[in-house]
Write an enzyme that holds these catalytic residues in place. Structure first.
Site, short mmCIF file in Angstrom:
data_model
loop_
_atom_site.label_atom_id
_atom_site.label_comp_id
_atom_site.label_asym_id
_atom_site.label_seq_id
_atom_site.Cartn_x
_atom_site.Cartn_y
_atom_site.Cartn_z
N ARG A 298 0.87 -1.18 0.00
CA ARG A 298 0.00 0.00 0.00
C ARG A 298 0.90 1.22 0.00
O ARG A 298 1.71 1.39 0.93
CB ARG A 298 -0.92 -0.01 1.22
CG ARG A 298 -1.66 1.31 1.42
CD ARG A 298 -2.78 1.22 2.43
NE ARG A 298 -3.90 0.46 1.92
CZ ARG A 298 -5.13 0.48 2.46
NH1 ARG A 298 -5.37 1.20 3.54
NH2 ARG A 298 -6.10 -0.25 1.93
N ASP B 111 -17.61 6.75 -1.46
CA ASP B 111 -16.38 6.64 -0.65
C ASP B 111 -16.10 8.03 -0.09
O ASP B 111 -16.73 9.03 -0.48
CB ASP B 111 -15.22 6.14 -1.54
CG ASP B 111 -13.92 5.92 -0.77
OD1 ASP B 111 -13.96 5.82 0.47
OD2 ASP B 111 -12.85 5.86 -1.41
N CYS C 157 -16.56 1.21 0.61
CA CYS C 157 -15.38 0.36 0.89
C CYS C 157 -14.97 0.41 2.35
O CYS C 157 -14.28 -0.49 2.83
CB CYS C 157 -14.22 0.79 0.00
SG CYS C 157 -13.80 2.53 0.20
N ARG D 289 -13.43 -9.24 1.41
CA ARG D 289 -12.01 -8.94 1.21
C ARG D 289 -11.16 -10.18 1.57
O ARG D 289 -10.20 -10.49 0.88
CB ARG D 289 -11.58 -7.74 2.08
CG ARG D 289 -12.23 -6.41 1.75
CD ARG D 289 -11.83 -5.91 0.38
NE ARG D 289 -10.40 -5.82 0.21
CZ ARG D 289 -9.63 -4.79 0.60
NH1 ARG D 289 -10.20 -3.74 1.15
NH2 ARG D 289 -8.33 -4.79 0.40
N1 CP Z 1 -11.39 -0.62 2.33
C1 CP Z 1 -10.10 -0.65 2.74
O1 CP Z 1 -9.15 -0.87 1.97
O2 CP Z 1 -9.95 -0.45 4.07
P1 CP Z 1 -8.58 -0.29 4.87
O3 CP Z 1 -8.01 1.06 4.55
O4 CP Z 1 -8.98 -0.43 6.30
O5 CP Z 1 -7.64 -1.37 4.43
N1 NVA Z 2 -10.25 6.44 -1.07
C1 NVA Z 2 -9.84 5.99 0.23
C2 NVA Z 2 -10.01 4.51 0.34
C3 NVA Z 2 -9.61 3.91 1.65
C4 NVA Z 2 -9.78 2.42 1.67
C5 NVA Z 2 -8.40 6.39 0.49
O1 NVA Z 2 -7.57 6.29 -0.42
O2 NVA Z 2 -8.09 6.85 1.60
#
Ligand code: CP
Ligand code: NVA
Length: 307
Positions: free
Chosen positions: A105, A223, A263, A291
C-alpha cells in the site's frame, strides 16, 4: 531457495483478463463456502508493506495468508530502512530473496511500478493513489452474490472519482456491468482508466449530477471525500462535495431493491448519512468480509506459478 524470474503481479485491476477476474471471484465464492484452513501456501512468506494505515486490507491479507498455511509479515515503511531513505528498488530486490509475494500500500502509484520492476516475486496493489484493485474484486464478488449476475446490473458511483472508483469502473466494465459515475467537475475518475474501461463490455458514463447517476441503479456506491494523503485539501473538498452526499433523498431515485456499498472506512455525515449506512440496503460489512475470501483467491492465483 530460488525464485522464478517471471511473475504475475496485480498493479492495476486490468492486469487480470475479464476471464481471470471471474475465475478469482468464483474461487473466492468456493473458499467462502468452505472457510477452512489449507496448506496451499505452506512454507511461503508474504510481505505486507504499508506506507499508509489500514484495517481491512492488512487484516484480511494477514488472515488469508495464515489460513492458507503461509507466513505473513507486516512491514510498516517507517519500521524498515525505507523510512530512512533506502531506495524502493533495493528494498524490492532484498525482499524478493526472502518472501514469495509482496503486498504493498503506497502513496504514489509509481512506487508500485518501481517495486514491481525490481521484484522477482508477484507484487499486489493494496491501494495506491490511482487504484484499489483488491477492493474492486471483493465488491464485484458482493454484487454477484446479491444480484446473482453482473450483466445488466447498473452501478452508480457518487462522490470523488478516486482510487476505489477507478478500479471499480474498470472491474464493472470488464464484467459487463454498467457504471455511471457522478462527481463534481475536476474530480472525475482518471481519464486513461475511463478510456481503458470503455474498451470492455460494460457501459461507462461520467456525469456531474448525482440524481442522474442514481436513477434506477441496482447498486449505489460512495467513498470518502478526503482520501488518505489529501488531508490538506479537506476544507475545499467539504465544499466541493456537499451536494454529493449519499442520503435518503438521493437513494429514493435508485431501484427499490438496490444495495448501498462503501469500501470503508466511512465518514458518517459527510459522504454518507448514518441512516443510510446503517439502513437495510447497506451491505458494507458483506463487502468487508469478502475482502478475506478474495484475498485468498488472488494469492492462490498469483502465487500458483511459484508454488
Ligand atoms: N477498504 C479498505 O481498503 O480499508 P482499509 O483502509 O482499512 O484497508
Ligand atoms: N479512497 C480511500 C479509500 C480507503 C480504503 C483512500 O484512499 O483513503
Amino acid at each position: 531457495m530460488k525464485h522464478r524470474k517471471t511473475h504475475r503481479s496485480l498493479i492495476s485491476l486490468a492486469d487480470l483478463s475479464p476471464e481471470e477476474l471471474k475465475e478469482v471471484i468464483e474461487l473466492a465464492i468456493e473458499l467462502k463456502e468452505a472457510r477452512e484452513t489449507s496448506d496451499k501456501l505452506a512454507g511461503k512468506s508474504v510481505a505486507l508493506l504499508f506506507e499508509k494505515p489500514s484495517t481491512r486490507t492488512r487484516v484480511s491479507f494477514e488472515v488469508a495468508v495464515y489460513e492458507l498455511g503461509g507466513h505473513p509479515l507486516y512491514l510498516g515503511f517507517n519500521e524498515l530502512q525505507l523510512g530512512r531513505g533506502e531506495p524502493l528498488c533495493d528494498t524490492a530486490r532484498v525482499l524478493s530473496r526472502y518472501v514469495h509475494c509482496i503486498v504493498a500500500r503506497v502513496n504514489s502509484h509509481d512506487s508500485l511500478i518501481q517495486l514491481d520492476r525490481y521484484s522477482t516475486v508477484p507484487v499486489i496493489n493494496a491501494l495506491s493513489d490511482l487504484e484499489h484493485p483488491c477492493q474492486a474484486i471483493a465488491d464485484l464478488m458482493t454484487i454477484r452474490e446479491l444480484k446473482g449476475k453482473w450483466d445488466g446490473v447498473k452501478v452508480a458511483w457518487v462522490g470523488d472519482g478516486n482510487n476505489v472508483c477507478n478500479s471499480l469502473v474498470l472491474g464493472c466494465a470488464m464484467l459487463g456491468t454498467d457504471v455511471v459515475v457522478a462527481t463534481p467537475p475536476n474530480y472525475e475518475p482518471n481519464k486513461d482508466i475511463i478510456k481503458l474501461a470503455k474498451s470492455f463490455t460494460g457501459k461507462v458514463e461520467v456525469v456531474h449530477d448525482p440524481h442522474e447517476a442514481v436513477r434506477n441503479a441496482d447498486v449505489v456506491y460512495t467513498d470518502v471525500w478526503v482520501s488518505m494523503g489529501q488531508e490538506d485539501e479537506r476544507e475545499r473538498r467539504m465544499k466541493v462535495f456537499k451536494d454529493f452526499q449519499l442520503n435518503e433523498q438521493l437513494l429514493e431515485k435508485a431501484r427499490e431493491d438496490c444495495v448501498v456499498m462503501h469500501c470503508l472506512p466511512a465518514h458518517r455525515g459527510e459522504e454518507i448519512t448514518d441512516s443510510v449506512i446503517e439502513g437495510e440496503k447497506s451491505v458494507v460489512f458483506e463487502q468487508a468480509e469478502n475482502r478475506l475470501h478474495t484475498q485468498k483467491a488472488l494469492l492462490i492465483m498469483l502465487m500458483g506459478e511459484i508454488l
